[in-house]
Design a protein around this motif. Sequence first.
Motif, short mmCIF file in Angstrom:
data_model
loop_
_atom_site.label_atom_id
_atom_site.label_comp_id
_atom_site.label_asym_id
_atom_site.label_seq_id
_atom_site.Cartn_x
_atom_site.Cartn_y
_atom_site.Cartn_z
N PHE A 1 68.58 -36.10 42.24
CA PHE A 1 69.76 -36.92 42.53
C PHE A 1 70.06 -37.83 41.34
O PHE A 1 69.23 -38.63 40.96
CB PHE A 1 69.50 -37.82 43.75
CG PHE A 1 69.62 -37.13 45.07
CD1 PHE A 1 69.65 -35.74 45.16
CD2 PHE A 1 69.72 -37.86 46.25
CE1 PHE A 1 69.76 -35.11 46.39
CE2 PHE A 1 69.83 -37.24 47.48
CZ PHE A 1 69.84 -35.86 47.55
N HIS A 2 71.24 -37.70 40.78
CA HIS A 2 71.61 -38.60 39.69
C HIS A 2 72.65 -39.59 40.17
O HIS A 2 73.58 -39.91 39.46
CB HIS A 2 72.09 -37.79 38.49
CG HIS A 2 71.01 -36.95 37.90
ND1 HIS A 2 70.05 -37.46 37.05
CD2 HIS A 2 70.68 -35.65 38.07
CE1 HIS A 2 69.21 -36.51 36.73
NE2 HIS A 2 69.56 -35.39 37.33
N PHE A 3 72.52 -39.99 41.40
CA PHE A 3 73.41 -41.01 41.95
C PHE A 3 72.58 -41.88 42.87
O PHE A 3 71.42 -41.56 43.17
CB PHE A 3 74.55 -40.34 42.71
CG PHE A 3 74.11 -39.42 43.81
CD1 PHE A 3 73.81 -38.10 43.54
CD2 PHE A 3 73.95 -39.90 45.10
CE1 PHE A 3 73.38 -37.25 44.56
CE2 PHE A 3 73.52 -39.05 46.12
CZ PHE A 3 73.23 -37.72 45.84
N ASP A 4 73.18 -42.96 43.29
CA ASP A 4 72.44 -43.91 44.10
C ASP A 4 72.80 -43.70 45.57
O ASP A 4 73.90 -44.02 45.99
CB ASP A 4 72.83 -45.33 43.65
CG ASP A 4 71.90 -46.36 44.23
OD1 ASP A 4 70.87 -45.97 44.79
OD2 ASP A 4 72.23 -47.56 44.13
N PRO A 5 71.88 -43.13 46.37
CA PRO A 5 72.24 -42.89 47.78
C PRO A 5 72.42 -44.21 48.52
O PRO A 5 71.80 -45.21 48.18
CB PRO A 5 71.04 -42.13 48.33
CG PRO A 5 70.15 -41.85 47.18
CD PRO A 5 70.50 -42.76 46.08
N LYS A 6 73.29 -44.16 49.54
CA LYS A 6 73.56 -45.38 50.31
C LYS A 6 72.57 -45.53 51.47
O LYS A 6 72.55 -46.52 52.14
CB LYS A 6 74.99 -45.36 50.86
CG LYS A 6 76.04 -45.24 49.81
CD LYS A 6 76.05 -46.47 48.92
CE LYS A 6 76.91 -46.29 47.71
NZ LYS A 6 76.40 -45.25 46.80
N THR A 7 71.83 -44.46 51.71
CA THR A 7 70.87 -44.52 52.81
C THR A 7 69.46 -44.57 52.22
O THR A 7 69.27 -44.36 51.03
CB THR A 7 71.01 -43.29 53.71
OG1 THR A 7 70.96 -42.13 52.91
CG2 THR A 7 72.34 -43.31 54.45
N SER A 8 68.51 -44.83 53.07
CA SER A 8 67.15 -45.07 52.60
C SER A 8 66.39 -43.76 52.35
O SER A 8 65.36 -43.51 52.96
CB SER A 8 66.41 -45.92 53.63
OG SER A 8 66.62 -45.36 54.91
N VAL A 9 66.90 -42.94 51.46
CA VAL A 9 66.29 -41.64 51.18
C VAL A 9 64.85 -41.81 50.70
O VAL A 9 63.91 -41.22 51.24
CB VAL A 9 67.11 -40.86 50.13
CG1 VAL A 9 66.36 -39.64 49.66
CG2 VAL A 9 68.46 -40.48 50.71
N TRP B 1 64.20 -35.28 43.71
CA TRP B 1 65.30 -34.61 44.40
C TRP B 1 66.45 -34.19 43.48
O TRP B 1 67.41 -33.58 43.93
CB TRP B 1 65.85 -35.53 45.50
CG TRP B 1 64.85 -35.78 46.58
CD1 TRP B 1 64.53 -34.93 47.59
CD2 TRP B 1 64.02 -36.92 46.74
NE1 TRP B 1 63.55 -35.48 48.38
CE2 TRP B 1 63.22 -36.70 47.89
CE3 TRP B 1 63.86 -38.12 46.04
CZ2 TRP B 1 62.28 -37.64 48.34
CZ3 TRP B 1 62.93 -39.05 46.48
CH2 TRP B 1 62.15 -38.80 47.62
N VAL C 1 78.16 -39.11 33.94
CA VAL C 1 77.36 -37.93 34.23
C VAL C 1 77.19 -37.05 32.99
O VAL C 1 76.10 -36.55 32.72
CB VAL C 1 77.98 -37.13 35.38
CG1 VAL C 1 77.43 -37.62 36.70
CG2 VAL C 1 79.50 -37.24 35.40
N ALA D 1 71.32 -46.25 31.80
CA ALA D 1 72.65 -46.79 31.56
C ALA D 1 72.63 -48.30 31.69
O ALA D 1 71.94 -48.86 32.53
CB ALA D 1 73.63 -46.19 32.55
#
Lengths: 457, 225
Positions: free
Chosen positions: B182-190, B180, B84, B100
């Motif tokens: 978001f700098h992470f990988d969501p586990k749901t289908s955002v 959004w 991060v 990355a």
Amino acid sequence: MASEVFKRTPVRLAAIFTALFVATALVVFAGLYVELGRELEKEIRSRVEETADALAAVGREKGFNELADLIESEADTARNDTVLLLIDEEGRFRAGNVRHVRPADSWITLPRADLIFVSNQGRPDDVFLARWFPVTGGRLLVGIIDREIRKTRLILLDGLLWALAGTVLVAGLSSALLAWRAQARIAAIATTLEAVKRGQLDVRVAMSGSGDDMDHIGEEINRTLNQLKSLVDNVNQSSSDIAHDLKKPMGRLQRHLDEARRSARTPEEFRAAIDVALNDLDSIVETFEALLSIAQIEAGARRSRFRPVDLREVIAEIGDVYEAVAEDNGQCLSVADHLACPAKIFGDSELLVQLVANLIENAIQHCPRGTTIELGLATSNDGYTISVADNGPGIPPEERANVLRRLYRLERARSTPGSGLGLSLAAAISDLHSARLRLDDNRPGLWVGVTFPASDA
Amino acid sequence: MRILLVEDDAETAAYVRQGLEEQGHIVDHLADGRDGVAQAVGEDYDMAIMDRMLPGLDGLSAVKAIRAAGRKLPVLFLTSLGGVDDRVDGLDAGGDDYIAKPFAFSELLARINALSRRPPYKGDETRLKVGDLEVELISRTVTRGGEVIDLQPREFRLLEVLMRNRGRIVTRTMLLERVWGFHFDPKTSVVETHISRLRSKINRPNSPDLIHTVRGSGYSLHDGE
């Protein structure tokens, strides 16, 4: 060997304290010795002066010859402890128990050995404290023996010797005892640390229970050892967890590639197999990235990027993103913001968004269709609490505490779908913000709360 | 495009170079950070792809040096320092984007394409148009065939990102970051959920679907096919 013994702190301290006691005693006695001697000498001088005054009065009233007679009669009986000598104006001897003492104006000391007539009396090393006084018709020498001073001094010296011997004995013995005890406990600590060095991380320093400073050191060492042990355990557990976590997707990847080699015929089939393999690899990379993120967050370097963050904005944003996701998943997500004012804390908004997203995604993933999920923000004396409550299956109470244990979580999460590091990451982010992550029963369902300490940000 | 690739790992460099050359780009590859700075300052490139850990001069310092020399070419960090903090450091140093390792080539390509068109257009556009779909950036209004479409702020932002990159692929990760934050990988289908909502709002029964799903890569907004 002896010098080795003296290098030990307790032994050295004992020796130093004994020496200090002796020195103190010596100073006290020296003061007493000098002061008492001076006092006694003053008394003897005043007695000499009184005697001389009395005799001078006799001479004044009854004449020189009468005085000579009186001295003649006194001299013989008094010669044990008093010297008397009367001379006339010409310096000729008239009466007394000594002879040939040179007249002087100040106090003089006369050793008995030098004096004729009295030399065979008393102790040869007696000294007389004497002075010449003028009397009518001549001069009078009066001297009194210093025996009392000497006797007192002897008693003092005697006492000093005994007291010193006692002091040395008591101080020496007690310091030796204390030193021996301290030494024994230092040796115990050294033995413990030696065992730790050899890899026995379970041993701990024994406490005496007295709460003294050795106990404090012991406690501190034990705390450090506990911390060390949990770190080592963590590292061990982490490596085996990582190995486990990666073995599964690796095996899957291997299986998929093997299947493709055996059964794929057309380029399309190969392409599909490669896509599957890439997906497998993605989940491996994802696990690594999650582990790295947790490690980096736990290292705490991000605190330097903390800015004021409004928690209300965070949950509004998350609600905005996930309401639709939950709806598509057959669930209902509602946002309950109970605050009227901004909930400002000092933090990293990017990570806070990730934290709340993680908790919401956990709820969405682990709850069946029809579940209601509530994302809430409330304030209390402790600070602000962001909560995610669902009425899904929940977590059994006996497991709840375990789930928060860093590596247990990994273990448990592995059996459920998802990367399994979500809660670990949430806990790491909470810790970074000095916030407390807590699981509770929502009757039915799970309640997860993160309480941020109130800040003045 | 002329692209400068500064990367000390020969295998990665060969992989990137081959992929970019297949796309018709010209790639110069250097393995040393100092050489990279000299080349970026001395020659005229459309873009630079930099590793972080380089011999000679590390990537952060190299980019700072390039910026200090007044060069404004887009710089994309391609590095295994994927933490991060590392990303923020990279952007602070003057990088324009950050990927990355390990990475999917489609992701790299999509970001290169997105970057390549940034400088001349950025800030100049106030009105985006694809087919009969129009977005007014200042009044924040969206119309399809003249008919006003009501969008939530995030939906508008999603559409804006897709419109700015019209005709090009925007990856899921790029959308998460740009729409959004978001700098992470969501586990749901955002992303899927919101794309599907946006799609249903902007699509009209007799008009073509403008948002295209590119399997394994992301989404692309265009009115072709």
